[in-house]
Design an enzyme around this catalytic site. Structure first.
Site, mmCIF file in Angstrom:
data_model
loop_
_atom_site.group_PDB
_atom_site.id
_atom_site.type_symbol
_atom_site.label_atom_id
_atom_site.label_comp_id
_atom_site.label_asym_id
_atom_site.label_seq_id
_atom_site.Cartn_x
_atom_site.Cartn_y
_atom_site.Cartn_z
ATOM 1 N N ARG A 57 9.565 -8.203 4.795
ATOM 2 C CA ARG A 57 8.599 -9.038 4.242
ATOM 3 C C ARG A 57 8.058 -9.789 5.300
ATOM 4 N NH1 ARG A 57 10.905 -12.979 5.693
ATOM 5 N NH2 ARG A 57 8.813 -14.375 5.423
ATOM 6 N N GLY A 58 6.896 -10.581 5.225
ATOM 7 C CA GLY A 58 6.065 -11.183 6.116
ATOM 8 C C GLY A 58 4.981 -10.196 6.525
ATOM 9 N N ALA A 59 3.754 -10.538 6.574
ATOM 10 C CA ALA A 59 2.742 -9.780 6.538
ATOM 11 C C ALA A 59 2.685 -8.604 7.697
ATOM 12 C CB ALA A 59 1.287 -10.408 6.681
ATOM 13 N N ARG A 100 2.269 -3.795 -1.988
ATOM 14 C CA ARG A 100 1.898 -5.133 -2.031
ATOM 15 C C ARG A 100 0.455 -5.590 -1.958
ATOM 16 N NH1 ARG A 100 6.318 -9.391 0.110
ATOM 17 N NH2 ARG A 100 5.399 -10.525 -1.445
ATOM 18 N N ASP A 247 -1.065 -14.840 5.040
ATOM 19 C CA ASP A 247 -1.015 -13.428 4.416
ATOM 20 C C ASP A 247 -2.323 -12.807 4.459
ATOM 21 O OD1 ASP A 247 1.878 -12.189 3.420
ATOM 22 O OD2 ASP A 247 1.728 -14.580 3.394
ATOM 23 N N LYS A 258 2.381 -18.265 1.329
ATOM 24 C CA LYS A 258 3.431 -18.605 0.261
ATOM 25 C C LYS A 258 2.863 -19.701 -0.664
ATOM 26 C CE LYS A 258 6.119 -16.044 -0.287
ATOM 27 N NZ LYS A 258 5.946 -15.079 -1.206
#
Length: 357
Positions: A57-59, A100, A247, A258
């Site tokens: 996770r994390g852009a 996503r 993001d 977030k």
């Protein structure tokens, strides 16, 4: 801007996602902080599922993982003709693209490889496969280099003292070092970070599970707080700056991050605290004019109804947006791998992409 440190001087953590021929290797972030474990993925579906379930996770890390997913396809496909190969390539591309919706780095990385392939369709098939793998590795390496530059730019922009952050934009959210994480690590190395306040970041607790774990691992002094304690900490004069990841940043400087970021921005404005976001150029999407156009992912109701697998609420309706949008008027500056952008954001972001002074 002088880059004074190497990645290994700032963190003891390995890369969050890597590629070896025939397998994508990543840290399973769903197991942290209880267990540090790497997993090996040998199919495109496996990589896509890891993105959806937030094992990665994390852009920036999502973008690198998706690129490695295409590299995995190139190395493992049984296609014998170029037409068969391209059919499979586009199928893998679509599978990864639909994991996503909010993090623009995902689409940036996939489209970068797709353009490369389409520009080299006349080349021999084995050469095309090699180009895909090389480009995926290049995307990952460039992410680390960009983070290192952002760390130095951000450390110069933020005041010394106590810093508050939300969610996880550290080494785990990128290939290595982090966006926010690089800034904090350089500040710590320089002796300018007195204390790091870490929001727990409900509902999936990326701050508590991931940020607190990785910054403590690297010896950064921190205090973990409940999300709804942040305003009280600011009111007490205990925060000198706030820094968060992003993001997607759009043309006017609005940005998605977030859920809970917008609340922090409003509180920072009320208390006169500098508020920065930090992201590489691959996170900036000039095709969207304002934050109202950013697609916001809504995730499973179970993330809100449960915590650590335990039921914490009755079986009621849930609204669980993964991100919110912070209007640019709350931003002090945007830290990028080419420098810090200050208002007016729309003009200065476009100048940044044109390489103007």
């Amino acid at each position: 801007m002088e880059v004074r440190y190497r990645p290994e001087e700032l963190t003891r953590l390995p890369r969050s996602v890597e590629y070896e021929k025939g397998k994508v290797i990543m840290i399973d972030q769903t197991l942290l902080p209880a267990e540090f474990k790497t997993i090996e993925l040998r199919t495109v579906d496996g990589v896509a599922e890891a993105i959806v379930t937030m094992k990665v996770r994390g852009a920036p890390a999502i973008g690198a993982a998706a690129a490695f997913g295409l590299a995995l396809y190139a190395d493992t496909t049984k296609a014998r003709t170029k037409d068969e190969f391209m059919d499979g390539f586009y199928s893998a591309y679509e599978r990864l693209k639909n994991t996503r919706p909010t993090a623009v780095n995902l689409f940036w990385a996939l489209n970068r490889i797709k353009r490369l392939v389409e520009e080299n369709l006349e080349s021999p098939l084995e050469e095309i496969k090699g180009l895909i793998v090389e480009e995926a590795r290049r995307i990952a390496d460039e992410d680390v280099e960009a983070n290192l530059r952002m760390g130095h730019y951000g450390a110069e922009a933020l005041p010394a003292g106590n810093v508050l952050t939300h969610c996880n934009a550290g080494s785990l959210a990128t290939v290595q070092l982090g966006t926010v994480g690089a800034v904090l690590r350089v500040m710590h190395r320089d002796g300018n970070l007195k204390l790091l306040w870490v929001d727990e970041t409900r509902p999936v607790l990326q701050g508590a599970r991931l940020s607190a774990w990785e910054y403590d691992y690297d010896g950064i002094p921190l205090k973990l707080i409940a999300d709804n304690a942040a305003g009280f900490v600011m009111q007490g004069g205990k925060v000198d700056a706030i820094i968060v990841g992003a993001d997607r940043i759009v043309a006017n400087g609005d940005f998605a991050n977030k859920i809970g970021t917008y609340s922090l921005a409003v509180l920072a404005k009320e208390h006169g605290i500098p508020f920065f976001t930090v992201a590489p150029l691959s996170t900036i999407d000039l095709s969207l004019r304002s934050g109202k156009e950013i697609p916001i992912e809504e995730r499973s109701r179970e993330e809100v109804l449960t915590c650590g697998g335990c039921r914490i609420a009755p079986d009621v309706d849930v609204y669980n947006p993964a991100f919110d949008v912070t209007p640019h008027r709350y931003l002090t500056g945007i830290i990028t791998d080419r420098g810090v952008v200050y208002p007016p954001f729309e003009r200065n972001l476009r100048r940044l992409f044109k390489g103007e002074e």
